[in-house]
Design a protein around this motif. Structure first.
Motif, PDB file in Angstrom:
ATOM      1  N   UNK A  37      14.759  95.217  85.315  1.00 43.40           N
ATOM      2  CA  UNK A  37      15.726  95.548  86.367  1.00 43.40           C
ATOM      3  C   UNK A  37      15.473  94.791  87.674  1.00 43.40           C
ATOM      4  N   UNK A  38      14.247  94.381  87.921  1.00 44.22           N
ATOM      5  CA  UNK A  38      13.913  93.700  89.170  1.00 44.22           C
ATOM      6  C   UNK A  38      14.534  92.318  89.283  1.00 44.22           C
ATOM      7  N   UNK A  39      14.762  91.637  88.161  1.00 49.51           N
ATOM      8  CA  UNK A  39      15.278  90.276  88.262  1.00 49.51           C
ATOM      9  C   UNK A  39      16.477  90.021  87.363  1.00 49.51           C
ATOM     10  N   UNK A  40      17.171  91.057  86.973  1.00 52.54           N
ATOM     11  CA  UNK A  40      18.256  90.885  86.032  1.00 52.54           C
ATOM     12  C   UNK A  40      19.492  91.607  86.519  1.00 52.54           C
ATOM     13  N   UNK A  41      20.659  91.079  86.439  1.00 51.58           N
ATOM     14  CA  UNK A  41      20.992  89.738  85.957  1.00 51.58           C
ATOM     15  C   UNK A  41      20.738  88.661  87.017  1.00 51.58           C
ATOM     16  N   UNK A  42      20.774  87.422  86.562  1.00 49.07           N
ATOM     17  CA  UNK A  42      20.586  86.278  87.446  1.00 49.07           C
ATOM     18  C   UNK A  42      21.971  85.720  87.776  1.00 49.07           C
ATOM     19  N   UNK A 116      20.997  76.649  79.655  1.00 44.47           N
ATOM     20  CA  UNK A 116      19.569  76.963  79.668  1.00 44.47           C
ATOM     21  C   UNK A 116      18.875  76.222  80.800  1.00 44.47           C
ATOM     22  N   UNK A 117      19.254  74.964  80.982  1.00 44.26           N
ATOM     23  CA  UNK A 117      18.656  74.137  82.029  1.00 44.26           C
ATOM     24  C   UNK A 117      19.015  74.657  83.424  1.00 44.26           C
ATOM     25  N   UNK A 118      20.280  74.968  83.647  1.00 46.69           N
ATOM     26  CA  UNK A 118      20.728  75.466  84.951  1.00 46.69           C
ATOM     27  C   UNK A 118      20.030  76.784  85.295  1.00 46.69           C
ATOM     28  N   UNK A 119      19.900  77.654  84.316  1.00 46.01           N
ATOM     29  CA  UNK A 119      19.287  78.963  84.551  1.00 46.01           C
ATOM     30  C   UNK A 119      17.773  78.866  84.754  1.00 46.01           C
ATOM     31  N   UNK A 120      17.160  77.786  84.284  1.00 48.63           N
ATOM     32  CA  UNK A 120      15.709  77.566  84.448  1.00 48.63           C
ATOM     33  C   UNK A 120      14.901  78.793  84.028  1.00 48.63           C
ATOM     34  N   UNK A 121      15.192  79.319  82.845  1.00 46.77           N
ATOM     35  CA  UNK A 121      14.565  80.561  82.398  1.00 46.77           C
ATOM     36  C   UNK A 121      13.471  80.363  81.353  1.00 46.77           C
ATOM     37  N   UNK A 124       9.781  81.878  81.597  1.00 42.98           N
ATOM     38  CA  UNK A 124       9.636  83.326  81.398  1.00 42.98           C
ATOM     39  C   UNK A 124      10.151  83.791  80.037  1.00 42.98           C
ATOM     40  N   UNK A 125      11.262  83.211  79.610  1.00 42.46           N
ATOM     41  CA  UNK A 125      11.956  83.728  78.429  1.00 42.46           C
ATOM     42  C   UNK A 125      11.770  82.928  77.150  1.00 42.46           C
ATOM     43  N   UNK A 126      10.945  81.908  77.206  1.00 40.80           N
ATOM     44  CA  UNK A 126      10.683  81.120  76.006  1.00 40.80           C
ATOM     45  C   UNK A 126      11.717  80.033  75.778  1.00 40.80           C
ATOM     46  N   UNK A 127      11.511  79.248  74.714  1.00 42.88           N
ATOM     47  CA  UNK A 127      12.349  78.073  74.462  1.00 42.88           C
ATOM     48  C   UNK A 127      13.712  78.410  73.864  1.00 42.88           C
ATOM     49  N   UNK A 128      14.602  77.447  74.016  1.00 44.06           N
ATOM     50  CA  UNK A 128      15.929  77.535  73.395  1.00 44.06           C
ATOM     51  C   UNK A 128      15.816  76.960  71.989  1.00 44.06           C
TER      52      UNK A 128
END
Length: 129
Positions: A37-42, A116-121, A124-128
Motif C-alpha cells: 500500500x505504501x508505493x502502489x499504484x505507481x 516495463x522500462x518506463x515504470x523502472x520496476x 523490486x519486481x523482478x524481470x519481464x
C-alpha cells in the motif's frame, strides 16, 4: 496490459489519456494479493511525445494472431485489453517474447518491454518474461 508471471508478482499497466497537454499518465498496479500500500499504484506522468509513442505501441500490439495457441509450463501470460470508442477487445498470450516474430506478436512484445522500462520496476519486481 496485464502481465502475470510464473515466479513473480503480476503487473498491470493502464494508459490514461487526458485532454490537457502533458497530463496523460501510465498507471502501474501490482497484483492485489501482493500489493504494498505504501508505493502502489505507481502513477507516471507522460509528456506528449511519450504518450503518442505508447499509443502507437498499443496500436501495433493489436496486430496479433488471434489463433496463437502456444503454451508452456513456466513463463508468463500477457493479456491486452482495450477499449476504443465503443469497441472492446481482450486477448491473452503465453510469453509473447518467445518466438514473437513467428507468432506475430512483435508489437505486443515491444509494448511490454517499453512499459516495463518506463515504470523502472525490475529492481523490486523482478524481470519481464
Amino acid at each position: 496490459l496485464n502481465i502475470q508471471r510464473a515466479f513473480h508478482v503480476a503487473m498491470e499497466f493502464r494508459l490514461c489519456a487526458r485532454e490537457e497537454a502533458g497530463r496523460s499518465f501510465l498507471l502501474v498496479t501490482r497484483d492485489p494479493s501482493e500489493r504494498n500500500k505504501a508505493d502502489d499504484p505507481i502513477k507516471i506522468l507522460l509528456n506528449d511525445e511519450m504518450y503518442k509513442n505508447l499509443l502507437t505501441l498499443y496500436d501495433d500490439a493489436l496486430d496479433y494472431n488471434v489463433r496463437d495457441d502456444v503454451m508452456g509450463l513456466d513463463g508468463s501470460t500477457w493479456c491486452l485489453e482495450t477499449w476504443w470508442q465503443s469497441a472492446y477487445s481482450k486477448a491473452c498470450f503465453w510469453s509473447p517474447g518467445h518466438g514473437s516474430e513467428e507468432r506475430h506478436l512483435i508489437g505486443l512484445a515491444k509494448l511490454g518491454r517499453e512499459l516495463w522500462s518506463i515504470a523502472a520496476i525490475e529492481p523490486k519486481d523482478g524481470p519481464l518474461y
